[in-house]
Design a protein around this motif. Sequence first.
Motif, short mmCIF file in Angstrom:
data_model
loop_
_atom_site.label_atom_id
_atom_site.label_comp_id
_atom_site.label_asym_id
_atom_site.label_seq_id
_atom_site.Cartn_x
_atom_site.Cartn_y
_atom_site.Cartn_z
N PRO A 176 0.82 -1.21 0.00
CA PRO A 176 0.00 0.00 0.00
C PRO A 176 0.85 1.26 0.00
N GLU A 177 0.49 2.15 -0.90
CA GLU A 177 1.24 3.40 -1.00
C GLU A 177 0.53 4.49 -0.22
N GLU A 178 1.19 5.62 -0.12
CA GLU A 178 0.62 6.74 0.61
C GLU A 178 -0.56 7.33 -0.16
N PHE A 179 -1.38 8.03 0.57
CA PHE A 179 -2.53 8.71 -0.01
C PHE A 179 -2.02 9.95 -0.72
N GLY A 180 -2.04 9.94 -2.07
CA GLY A 180 -1.46 11.02 -2.85
C GLY A 180 -2.50 11.93 -3.48
N TYR A 181 -2.02 12.83 -4.31
CA TYR A 181 -2.88 13.81 -4.98
C TYR A 181 -3.94 13.15 -5.87
N PRO A 182 -3.60 12.15 -6.69
CA PRO A 182 -4.66 11.52 -7.51
C PRO A 182 -5.75 10.87 -6.66
N ASP A 183 -5.36 10.29 -5.53
CA ASP A 183 -6.36 9.70 -4.64
C ASP A 183 -7.27 10.77 -4.06
N LEU A 184 -6.70 11.90 -3.71
CA LEU A 184 -7.48 13.00 -3.17
C LEU A 184 -8.49 13.51 -4.20
N VAL A 185 -8.07 13.64 -5.44
CA VAL A 185 -8.97 14.09 -6.51
C VAL A 185 -10.10 13.08 -6.73
N MET A 186 -9.75 11.79 -6.77
CA MET A 186 -10.78 10.77 -6.97
C MET A 186 -11.77 10.74 -5.81
N HIS A 187 -11.29 10.90 -4.59
CA HIS A 187 -12.20 10.92 -3.45
C HIS A 187 -13.10 12.16 -3.49
N PHE A 188 -12.56 13.27 -3.95
CA PHE A 188 -13.38 14.48 -4.11
C PHE A 188 -14.49 14.25 -5.14
N ILE A 189 -14.13 13.60 -6.25
CA ILE A 189 -15.14 13.30 -7.28
C ILE A 189 -16.16 12.31 -6.75
N TRP A 190 -15.71 11.30 -6.03
CA TRP A 190 -16.63 10.30 -5.50
C TRP A 190 -17.56 10.86 -4.43
N LEU A 191 -17.12 11.87 -3.69
CA LEU A 191 -17.94 12.44 -2.62
C LEU A 191 -18.86 13.57 -3.11
N ALA A 192 -18.73 13.98 -4.36
CA ALA A 192 -19.56 15.07 -4.89
C ALA A 192 -21.07 14.78 -4.81
N PRO A 193 -21.53 13.53 -4.98
CA PRO A 193 -22.98 13.30 -4.87
C PRO A 193 -23.59 13.67 -3.52
N ILE A 194 -22.79 13.70 -2.47
CA ILE A 194 -23.33 14.10 -1.16
C ILE A 194 -23.82 15.54 -1.23
N PHE A 195 -23.03 16.40 -1.83
CA PHE A 195 -23.44 17.81 -1.94
C PHE A 195 -24.64 17.96 -2.88
N VAL A 196 -24.69 17.15 -3.92
CA VAL A 196 -25.83 17.20 -4.84
C VAL A 196 -27.10 16.74 -4.13
N LEU A 197 -26.99 15.72 -3.29
CA LEU A 197 -28.16 15.31 -2.52
C LEU A 197 -28.61 16.42 -1.58
N PHE A 198 -27.67 17.18 -1.05
CA PHE A 198 -28.04 18.33 -0.22
C PHE A 198 -28.78 19.39 -1.06
N ILE A 199 -28.32 19.60 -2.29
CA ILE A 199 -28.99 20.57 -3.18
C ILE A 199 -30.39 20.08 -3.57
N PHE A 200 -30.52 18.78 -3.85
CA PHE A 200 -31.78 18.20 -4.33
C PHE A 200 -32.75 17.80 -3.21
N ARG A 201 -32.40 18.01 -1.95
CA ARG A 201 -33.18 17.44 -0.85
C ARG A 201 -34.64 17.86 -0.85
N ARG A 202 -34.99 18.96 -1.45
CA ARG A 202 -36.38 19.42 -1.49
C ARG A 202 -37.12 18.97 -2.76
N TYR A 203 -36.41 18.34 -3.67
CA TYR A 203 -37.02 17.88 -4.92
C TYR A 203 -37.04 16.36 -4.93
#
Length: 147
Positions: free
Chosen positions: A40-67
């Motif tokens: 296992p390698e260290e948590f690097g910049y590409p991993d951080l970007v992928m985790h940011f992309i993967w976690l984006a639906p949480i914010f979208v669910l917050f935006i859509f919560r009334r619809y």
Amino acid sequence: MITNANPDRISSTASVIGCACLLMWLVLTDLVSYTMESRPEEFGYPDLVMHFIWLAPIFVLFIFRRYRLLTFPYAFLLFAILVSRIDDSLRVLMGGSSALAKFTLADLGAALLGVLSLGIILLWAAHQLTHLVFIVVRRIVGAFRDG
């Protein structure tokens, strides 16, 4: 039988379930990827970007919560991605790291939903910024007009 169900409450519950599914998927993804790597390698910049992309639906669910018409399909997609990851995780547990390819259907689904979510977030932010600028300009014009 529930007859007086509040639609906003049901939509908020679906949002919470969708967020929980996404977080569980992310934990399983990290566990599977950690298991598959021989060193296992260290948590690097590409991993951080992928985790940011993967976690984006949480914010979208917050935006859509009334619809509700948008919240339920989004939460269902996150649940389906979680179910796909559970299958992949079981395969890795039963057969070892060779039983799973590097890029799976769960990864593809999460990446596509994450990119779609980033697009929705950017459009929402542009709309909010445009609305804010419109209000500021209207106040400035009103201040000059009123003296």
